[in-house]
Design a protein around this motif. Structure first.
Motif, PDB file in Angstrom:
ATOM      1  N   ASN A   9       0.818  -1.216   0.000  1.00 44.63           N
ATOM      2  CA  ASN A   9       0.000   0.000   0.000  1.00 44.63           C
ATOM      3  C   ASN A   9       0.848   1.261   0.000  1.00 44.63           C
ATOM      4  O   ASN A   9       0.509   2.252  -0.652  1.00 44.63           O
ATOM      5  N   LYS A  10       1.959   1.239   0.707  1.00 47.96           N
ATOM      6  CA  LYS A  10       2.782   2.444   0.848  1.00 47.96           C
ATOM      7  C   LYS A  10       3.770   2.623  -0.294  1.00 47.96           C
ATOM      8  O   LYS A  10       3.949   3.729  -0.815  1.00 47.96           O
ATOM      9  N   TYR A  11       4.420   1.512  -0.693  1.00 47.42           N
ATOM     10  CA  TYR A  11       5.501   1.596  -1.678  1.00 47.42           C
ATOM     11  C   TYR A  11       5.206   0.855  -2.985  1.00 47.42           C
ATOM     12  O   TYR A  11       5.871   1.089  -3.993  1.00 47.42           O
ATOM     13  N   GLY A  12       4.268  -0.089  -2.948  1.00 47.97           N
ATOM     14  CA  GLY A  12       4.030  -0.944  -4.101  1.00 47.97           C
ATOM     15  C   GLY A  12       5.002  -2.100  -4.190  1.00 47.97           C
ATOM     16  O   GLY A  12       4.975  -2.880  -5.132  1.00 47.97           O
ATOM     17  N   GLU A 160       6.251   2.596  -6.992  1.00 49.79           N
ATOM     18  CA  GLU A 160       5.091   3.454  -7.199  1.00 49.79           C
ATOM     19  C   GLU A 160       5.237   4.762  -6.415  1.00 49.79           C
ATOM     20  O   GLU A 160       5.567   4.778  -5.233  1.00 49.79           O
ATOM     21  N   GLY A 161       5.012   5.870  -7.099  1.00 52.09           N
ATOM     22  CA  GLY A 161       5.011   7.166  -6.432  1.00 52.09           C
ATOM     23  C   GLY A 161       6.376   7.691  -6.054  1.00 52.09           C
ATOM     24  O   GLY A 161       6.483   8.671  -5.320  1.00 52.09           O
ATOM     25  N   CYS A 162       7.449   7.040  -6.529  1.00 50.36           N
ATOM     26  CA  CYS A 162       8.815   7.463  -6.186  1.00 50.36           C
ATOM     27  C   CYS A 162       9.600   7.655  -7.475  1.00 50.36           C
ATOM     28  O   CYS A 162      10.572   6.927  -7.740  1.00 50.36           O
ATOM     29  N   SER A 163       9.207   8.610  -8.293  1.00 55.96           N
ATOM     30  CA  SER A 163       9.804   8.784  -9.616  1.00 55.96           C
ATOM     31  C   SER A 163      11.283   9.131  -9.555  1.00 55.96           C
ATOM     32  O   SER A 163      12.018   8.909 -10.516  1.00 55.96           O
ATOM     33  N   ASP A 164      11.731   9.664  -8.417  1.00 54.74           N
ATOM     34  CA  ASP A 164      13.131  10.048  -8.292  1.00 54.74           C
ATOM     35  C   ASP A 164      13.960   8.997  -7.560  1.00 54.74           C
ATOM     36  O   ASP A 164      15.121   9.232  -7.237  1.00 54.74           O
ATOM     37  N   LYS A 165      13.378   7.830  -7.304  1.00 56.77           N
ATOM     38  CA  LYS A 165      14.079   6.793  -6.551  1.00 56.77           C
ATOM     39  C   LYS A 165      13.945   5.449  -7.243  1.00 56.77           C
ATOM     40  O   LYS A 165      13.009   5.212  -7.999  1.00 56.77           O
ATOM     41  N   VAL A 166      14.900   4.576  -6.978  1.00 52.58           N
ATOM     42  CA  VAL A 166      14.801   3.185  -7.403  1.00 52.58           C
ATOM     43  C   VAL A 166      15.108   2.305  -6.192  1.00 52.58           C
ATOM     44  O   VAL A 166      15.755   2.739  -5.241  1.00 52.58           O
ATOM     45  N   ALA A 167      14.630   1.073  -6.240  1.00 56.48           N
ATOM     46  CA  ALA A 167      14.965   0.085  -5.213  1.00 56.48           C
ATOM     47  C   ALA A 167      15.760  -1.018  -5.895  1.00 56.48           C
ATOM     48  O   ALA A 167      15.355  -1.511  -6.954  1.00 56.48           O
ATOM     49  N   GLU A 168      16.887  -1.379  -5.328  1.00 53.50           N
ATOM     50  CA  GLU A 168      17.685  -2.457  -5.880  1.00 53.50           C
ATOM     51  C   GLU A 168      17.586  -3.651  -4.936  1.00 53.50           C
ATOM     52  O   GLU A 168      18.093  -3.623  -3.814  1.00 53.50           O
ATOM     53  N   ILE A 169      16.894  -4.679  -5.416  1.00 54.32           N
ATOM     54  CA  ILE A 169      16.593  -5.856  -4.601  1.00 54.32           C
ATOM     55  C   ILE A 169      17.623  -6.937  -4.908  1.00 54.32           C
ATOM     56  O   ILE A 169      17.661  -7.475  -6.019  1.00 54.32           O
ATOM     57  N   GLU A 170      18.441  -7.267  -3.925  1.00 52.10           N
ATOM     58  CA  GLU A 170      19.441  -8.311  -4.109  1.00 52.10           C
ATOM     59  C   GLU A 170      18.753  -9.676  -4.069  1.00 52.10           C
ATOM     60  O   GLU A 170      17.894  -9.921  -3.213  1.00 52.10           O
ATOM     61  N   PRO A 171      19.106 -10.582  -4.981  1.00 51.39           N
ATOM     62  CA  PRO A 171      18.430 -11.890  -5.069  1.00 51.39           C
ATOM     63  C   PRO A 171      18.946 -12.880  -4.031  1.00 51.39           C
ATOM     64  O   PRO A 171      19.489 -13.936  -4.346  1.00 51.39           O
ATOM     65  N   LEU A 172      18.740 -12.540  -2.760  1.00 48.05           N
ATOM     66  CA  LEU A 172      19.320 -13.314  -1.663  1.00 48.05           C
ATOM     67  C   LEU A 172      18.563 -14.610  -1.397  1.00 48.05           C
ATOM     68  O   LEU A 172      17.350 -14.717  -1.632  1.00 48.05           O
ATOM     69  N   PHE A 173      19.273 -15.551  -0.845  1.00 44.06           N
ATOM     70  CA  PHE A 173      18.726 -16.863  -0.507  1.00 44.06           C
ATOM     71  C   PHE A 173      17.546 -16.729   0.457  1.00 44.06           C
ATOM     72  O   PHE A 173      17.626 -16.022   1.457  1.00 44.06           O
ATOM     73  N   ASP A 174      16.434 -17.398   0.133  1.00 39.72           N
ATOM     74  CA  ASP A 174      15.221 -17.432   0.966  1.00 39.72           C
ATOM     75  C   ASP A 174      14.565 -16.053   1.095  1.00 39.72           C
ATOM     76  O   ASP A 174      13.913 -15.752   2.089  1.00 39.72           O
ATOM     77  N   ARG A 175      14.733 -15.215   0.094  1.00 39.77           N
ATOM     78  CA  ARG A 175      14.085 -13.896   0.077  1.00 39.77           C
ATOM     79  C   ARG A 175      12.841 -13.950  -0.807  1.00 39.77           C
ATOM     80  O   ARG A 175      12.865 -14.476  -1.911  1.00 39.77           O
ATOM     81  N   MET A 176      11.743 -13.366  -0.314  1.00 36.30           N
ATOM     82  CA  MET A 176      10.474 -13.287  -1.044  1.00 36.30           C
ATOM     83  C   MET A 176      10.198 -11.826  -1.378  1.00 36.30           C
ATOM     84  O   MET A 176      10.379 -10.942  -0.533  1.00 36.30           O
ATOM     85  N   LEU A 177       9.758 -11.580  -2.594  1.00 40.83           N
ATOM     86  CA  LEU A 177       9.483 -10.226  -3.057  1.00 40.83           C
ATOM     87  C   LEU A 177       8.084 -10.160  -3.652  1.00 40.83           C
ATOM     88  O   LEU A 177       7.694 -11.040  -4.417  1.00 40.83           O
ATOM     89  N   PHE A 178       7.348  -9.119  -3.282  1.00 38.05           N
ATOM     90  CA  PHE A 178       6.017  -8.873  -3.843  1.00 38.05           C
ATOM     91  C   PHE A 178       5.984  -7.469  -4.434  1.00 38.05           C
ATOM     92  O   PHE A 178       6.511  -6.529  -3.830  1.00 38.05           O
ATOM     93  N   PHE A 179       5.340  -7.309  -5.596  1.00 37.26           N
ATOM     94  CA  PHE A 179       5.094  -5.961  -6.115  1.00 37.26           C
ATOM     95  C   PHE A 179       3.932  -5.999  -7.107  1.00 37.26           C
ATOM     96  O   PHE A 179       3.561  -7.052  -7.621  1.00 37.26           O
ATOM     97  N   TRP A 180       3.349  -4.812  -7.354  1.00 37.53           N
ATOM     98  CA  TRP A 180       2.256  -4.710  -8.318  1.00 37.53           C
ATOM     99  C   TRP A 180       2.769  -5.063  -9.713  1.00 37.53           C
ATOM    100  O   TRP A 180       3.849  -4.626 -10.122  1.00 37.53           O
ATOM    101  N   SER A 181       1.975  -5.807 -10.469  1.00 33.46           N
ATOM    102  CA  SER A 181       2.403  -6.285 -11.786  1.00 33.46           C
ATOM    103  C   SER A 181       2.186  -5.275 -12.901  1.00 33.46           C
ATOM    104  O   SER A 181       2.726  -5.451 -13.994  1.00 33.46           O
ATOM    105  N   ASP A 182       1.399  -4.235 -12.652  1.00 31.69           N
ATOM    106  CA  ASP A 182       1.013  -3.330 -13.734  1.00 31.69           C
ATOM    107  C   ASP A 182       2.019  -2.189 -13.893  1.00 31.69           C
ATOM    108  O   ASP A 182       3.151  -2.264 -13.408  1.00 31.69           O
ATOM    109  N   ARG A 183       1.600  -1.119 -14.558  1.00 36.12           N
ATOM    110  CA  ARG A 183       2.501  -0.035 -14.921  1.00 36.12           C
ATOM    111  C   ARG A 183       3.044   0.750 -13.725  1.00 36.12           C
ATOM    112  O   ARG A 183       3.904   1.619 -13.896  1.00 36.12           O
ATOM    113  N   ARG A 184       2.569   0.458 -12.543  1.00 32.49           N
ATOM    114  CA  ARG A 184       3.092   1.145 -11.367  1.00 32.49           C
ATOM    115  C   ARG A 184       4.528   0.747 -11.030  1.00 32.49           C
ATOM    116  O   ARG A 184       5.229   1.469 -10.329  1.00 32.49           O
ATOM    117  N   ASN A 185       4.967  -0.419 -11.521  1.00 28.20           N
ATOM    118  CA  ASN A 185       6.276  -0.936 -11.108  1.00 28.20           C
ATOM    119  C   ASN A 185       7.121  -1.443 -12.275  1.00 28.20           C
ATOM    120  O   ASN A 185       7.365  -2.646 -12.401  1.00 28.20           O
TER     121      ASN A 185
END
Length: 224
Positions: A9-12, A160-185
């Motif tokens: 809800n906050k970050y997408g 979503e909503g952070c046009s001046d920022k990016v998040a870099e998600i490291e593909p770490l062991f046993d890590r789960m990631l969720f995000f919106w599938s549409d144009r928001r992300n």
């Protein structure tokens, strides 16, 4: 469940570490490795069927296979998908679901097991669901043991909503990631240097949007 609801809800985007625990993650990695060694992975597809193999590699360089989790030697992958199913279903129906409550999530895809085979294999910036095909949540599980920053294959996502920022998600062991599938992300996979950067992805579908999409596809087929 609560961090998933809150962060979507906050970050997408929401990251959950130590999702299943070491022992179960080890079993999933073993199954993914077995799939790889059996030679069942094929080139990931791009939207256009007319893209040549060389051009396809410039867009995405992953090798993939699709599983339900009920195949031989895939039971732990099946348990992973069941755990994610339960979490998403509870979050979708929670009284404080927020944006999640806009969806009626009753379907999902099979699990896509992907390997980026090193040598700079990557996936350019893209959107999972740009055309309203029903996919609303992308769920990715990583099984890359002893991953380091030198190994590459980071998922760069534009929250979503952070046009001046990016998040870099490291593909770490046993890590789960969720995000919106549409144009928001919009997101991309940066070049991977290790020979086996693994991920398991499941897409959750909004029933109404999926039904409308299938109706459009059927109508288009009937008119050709």
């Amino acid at each position: 469940m609560q961090p998933v609801i809150s962060d979507l809800n906050k970050y997408g985007v929401c990251v959950v570490d130590n999702f299943l625990g070491l022992e179960r993650a080890e079993q999933i990695l073993k199954e993914v490795g077995t799939l790889h060694s059996r030679g069942v992975f094929r080139d990931g597809q791009v939207v256009s069927r007319h893209v040549q193999d060389q051009a396809r590699g410039m867009i995405r360089g992953d090798k993939i296979t699709w599983v339900t989790g009920s195949e031989p030697n895939c039971s732990n992958i099946g348990q992973l998908v069941t755990a994610v199913d339960s979490l998403v279903a509870k979050a979708n129906k929670h009284q404080d679901a927020g944006k999640l409550a806009h969806y009626n999530i009753t379907w999902r895809t099979r699990a896509m097991v992907a390997c980026y085979p090193g040598q700079g294999a990557h996936y350019v910036k893209h959107i999972d669901n740009p055309n309203g095909d029903g996919r609303c949540i992308t769920a990715i599980y990583y099984v890359n043991k002893h991953w380091t920053s030198q190994d590459g294959g980071v998922l760069r996502i534009y929250p979503e909503g952070c046009s001046d920022k990016v998040a870099e998600i490291e593909p770490l062991f046993d890590r789960m990631l969720f995000f919106w599938s549409d144009r928001r992300n919009p997101h991309e996979v940066l070049p991977a240097k290790i020979t086996s950067r693994y991920a398991i992805t499941v897409w959750y579908l909004d029933q109404k949007e999926r039904e409308e999409y299938l109706a459009r596809v059927n109508n288009a087929s009937a008119n050709t």
